[in-house]
Design a protein around this motif. Structure first.
Motif, PDB file in Angstrom:
ATOM      1  N   MET A 101       0.849  -1.177   0.000  1.00 49.60           N
ATOM      2  CA  MET A 101       0.000   0.000   0.000  1.00 49.60           C
ATOM      3  C   MET A 101       0.890   1.234   0.000  1.00 49.60           C
ATOM      4  O   MET A 101       1.844   1.318   0.752  1.00 49.60           O
ATOM      5  CB  MET A 101      -0.909  -0.030   1.220  1.00 49.60           C
ATOM      6  N   MET A 102       0.560   2.188  -0.842  1.00 46.45           N
ATOM      7  CA  MET A 102       1.315   3.433  -0.940  1.00 46.45           C
ATOM      8  C   MET A 102       1.021   4.311   0.266  1.00 46.45           C
ATOM      9  O   MET A 102      -0.112   4.428   0.705  1.00 46.45           O
ATOM     10  CB  MET A 102       0.926   4.173  -2.213  1.00 46.45           C
ATOM     11  N   LYS A 103       2.071   4.947   0.790  1.00 50.91           N
ATOM     12  CA  LYS A 103       1.926   5.905   1.873  1.00 50.91           C
ATOM     13  C   LYS A 103       2.754   7.132   1.539  1.00 50.91           C
ATOM     14  O   LYS A 103       3.825   7.025   0.958  1.00 50.91           O
ATOM     15  CB  LYS A 103       2.384   5.309   3.191  1.00 50.91           C
ATOM     16  N   ALA A 104       2.233   8.303   1.893  1.00 52.08           N
ATOM     17  CA  ALA A 104       2.930   9.561   1.650  1.00 52.08           C
ATOM     18  C   ALA A 104       2.612  10.523   2.778  1.00 52.08           C
ATOM     19  O   ALA A 104       1.677  10.315   3.546  1.00 52.08           O
ATOM     20  CB  ALA A 104       2.515  10.155   0.308  1.00 52.08           C
ATOM     21  N   SER A 105       3.408  11.589   2.851  1.00 53.92           N
ATOM     22  CA  SER A 105       3.220  12.631   3.850  1.00 53.92           C
ATOM     23  C   SER A 105       3.166  13.982   3.165  1.00 53.92           C
ATOM     24  O   SER A 105       3.629  14.137   2.029  1.00 53.92           O
ATOM     25  CB  SER A 105       4.389  12.644   4.841  1.00 53.92           C
ATOM     26  N   LYS A 106       2.646  14.966   3.867  1.00 56.70           N
ATOM     27  CA  LYS A 106       2.608  16.329   3.338  1.00 56.70           C
ATOM     28  C   LYS A 106       4.032  16.745   2.970  1.00 56.70           C
ATOM     29  O   LYS A 106       4.965  16.533   3.740  1.00 56.70           O
ATOM     30  CB  LYS A 106       2.026  17.275   4.385  1.00 56.70           C
ATOM     31  N   GLY A 107       4.197  17.308   1.780  1.00 57.89           N
ATOM     32  CA  GLY A 107       5.504  17.739   1.311  1.00 57.89           C
ATOM     33  C   GLY A 107       6.195  16.738   0.404  1.00 57.89           C
ATOM     34  O   GLY A 107       7.133  17.092  -0.303  1.00 57.89           O
ATOM     35  N   ASP A 108       5.751  15.476   0.436  1.00 52.61           N
ATOM     36  CA  ASP A 108       6.313  14.473  -0.476  1.00 52.61           C
ATOM     37  C   ASP A 108       5.885  14.792  -1.904  1.00 52.61           C
ATOM     38  O   ASP A 108       4.899  15.496  -2.131  1.00 52.61           O
ATOM     39  CB  ASP A 108       5.815  13.063  -0.131  1.00 52.61           C
ATOM     40  N   ARG A 109       6.621  14.270  -2.853  1.00 54.82           N
ATOM     41  CA  ARG A 109       6.237  14.391  -4.260  1.00 54.82           C
ATOM     42  C   ARG A 109       5.760  13.042  -4.764  1.00 54.82           C
ATOM     43  O   ARG A 109       6.283  12.001  -4.372  1.00 54.82           O
ATOM     44  CB  ARG A 109       7.430  14.823  -5.110  1.00 54.82           C
ATOM     45  N   LEU A 110       4.765  13.082  -5.636  1.00 54.30           N
ATOM     46  CA  LEU A 110       4.304  11.889  -6.333  1.00 54.30           C
ATOM     47  C   LEU A 110       4.776  12.007  -7.776  1.00 54.30           C
ATOM     48  O   LEU A 110       4.535  13.025  -8.425  1.00 54.30           O
ATOM     49  CB  LEU A 110       2.785  11.770  -6.295  1.00 54.30           C
ATOM     50  N   VAL A 111       5.453  10.984  -8.254  1.00 56.16           N
ATOM     51  CA  VAL A 111       5.916  10.942  -9.637  1.00 56.16           C
ATOM     52  C   VAL A 111       5.041   9.917 -10.355  1.00 56.16           C
ATOM     53  O   VAL A 111       5.172   8.718 -10.132  1.00 56.16           O
ATOM     54  CB  VAL A 111       7.410  10.545  -9.722  1.00 56.16           C
ATOM     55  N   MET A 112       4.128  10.434 -11.180  1.00 54.68           N
ATOM     56  CA  MET A 112       3.212   9.571 -11.923  1.00 54.68           C
ATOM     57  C   MET A 112       3.792   9.364 -13.310  1.00 54.68           C
ATOM     58  O   MET A 112       3.835  10.302 -14.120  1.00 54.68           O
ATOM     59  CB  MET A 112       1.822  10.204 -11.972  1.00 54.68           C
ATOM     60  N   HIS A 113       4.275   8.160 -13.551  1.00 51.64           N
ATOM     61  CA  HIS A 113       4.961   7.848 -14.800  1.00 51.64           C
ATOM     62  C   HIS A 113       3.988   7.817 -15.972  1.00 51.64           C
ATOM     63  O   HIS A 113       2.847   7.367 -15.835  1.00 51.64           O
ATOM     64  CB  HIS A 113       5.690   6.501 -14.683  1.00 51.64           C
ATOM     65  N   GLY A 114       4.464   8.328 -17.128  1.00 57.79           N
ATOM     66  CA  GLY A 114       3.656   8.318 -18.342  1.00 57.79           C
ATOM     67  C   GLY A 114       3.285   6.894 -18.723  1.00 57.79           C
ATOM     68  O   GLY A 114       4.079   5.976 -18.568  1.00 57.79           O
ATOM     69  N   ARG A 115       2.094   6.738 -19.231  1.00 60.16           N
ATOM     70  CA  ARG A 115       1.604   5.389 -19.571  1.00 60.16           C
ATOM     71  C   ARG A 115       1.831   5.011 -21.029  1.00 60.16           C
ATOM     72  O   ARG A 115       1.675   3.859 -21.389  1.00 60.16           O
ATOM     73  CB  ARG A 115       0.116   5.284 -19.256  1.00 60.16           C
ATOM     74  N   VAL A 116       2.140   5.985 -21.866  1.00 56.92           N
ATOM     75  CA  VAL A 116       2.370   5.702 -23.279  1.00 56.92           C
ATOM     76  C   VAL A 116       3.691   6.327 -23.701  1.00 56.92           C
ATOM     77  O   VAL A 116       4.183   7.276 -23.079  1.00 56.92           O
ATOM     78  CB  VAL A 116       1.226   6.227 -24.180  1.00 56.92           C
ATOM     79  N   VAL A 117       4.275   5.823 -24.751  1.00 58.46           N
ATOM     80  CA  VAL A 117       5.551   6.333 -25.258  1.00 58.46           C
ATOM     81  C   VAL A 117       5.405   7.817 -25.585  1.00 58.46           C
ATOM     82  O   VAL A 117       4.447   8.238 -26.227  1.00 58.46           O
ATOM     83  CB  VAL A 117       5.988   5.537 -26.508  1.00 58.46           C
ATOM     84  N   GLY A 118       6.353   8.608 -25.116  1.00 59.66           N
ATOM     85  CA  GLY A 118       6.351  10.033 -25.384  1.00 59.66           C
ATOM     86  C   GLY A 118       5.626  10.873 -24.346  1.00 59.66           C
ATOM     87  O   GLY A 118       5.749  12.092 -24.353  1.00 59.66           O
TER      88      GLY A 118
END
Length: 65
Positions: A1-18
């Motif tokens: 399970m993902m956990k994060a705190s205030k101030g953290d960054r979320l890096v959402m990776h691209g799902r398609v080429v480019g």
């Protein structure tokens, strides 16, 4: 399970080429014990609520200082 705190960054990776990664900052944790959903802010100031999927990584605030 993902956990994060205030101030953290979320890096959402691209799902398609480019498609670039989307990076947002966690401004509020709405779930229990650091779990999603999160209120996030993009670089352009837009805020939204996200429940990230498996293509998202957490970059802890403490590792950027």
């Amino acid at each position: 399970m993902m956990k994060a705190s205030k101030g953290d960054r979320l890096v959402m990776h691209g799902r398609v080429v480019g498609e670039h990664d989307r990076i947002v900052e966690v401004v509020e944790v709405l779930g229990q014990d650091g779990s999603p959903p999160f209120k996030v802010r993009a670089k352009n100031g837009h805020e939204s609520i996200v429940s990230p999927g498996p293509d998202t990584a957490v970059e802890p605030h403490s590792k950027r200082e």
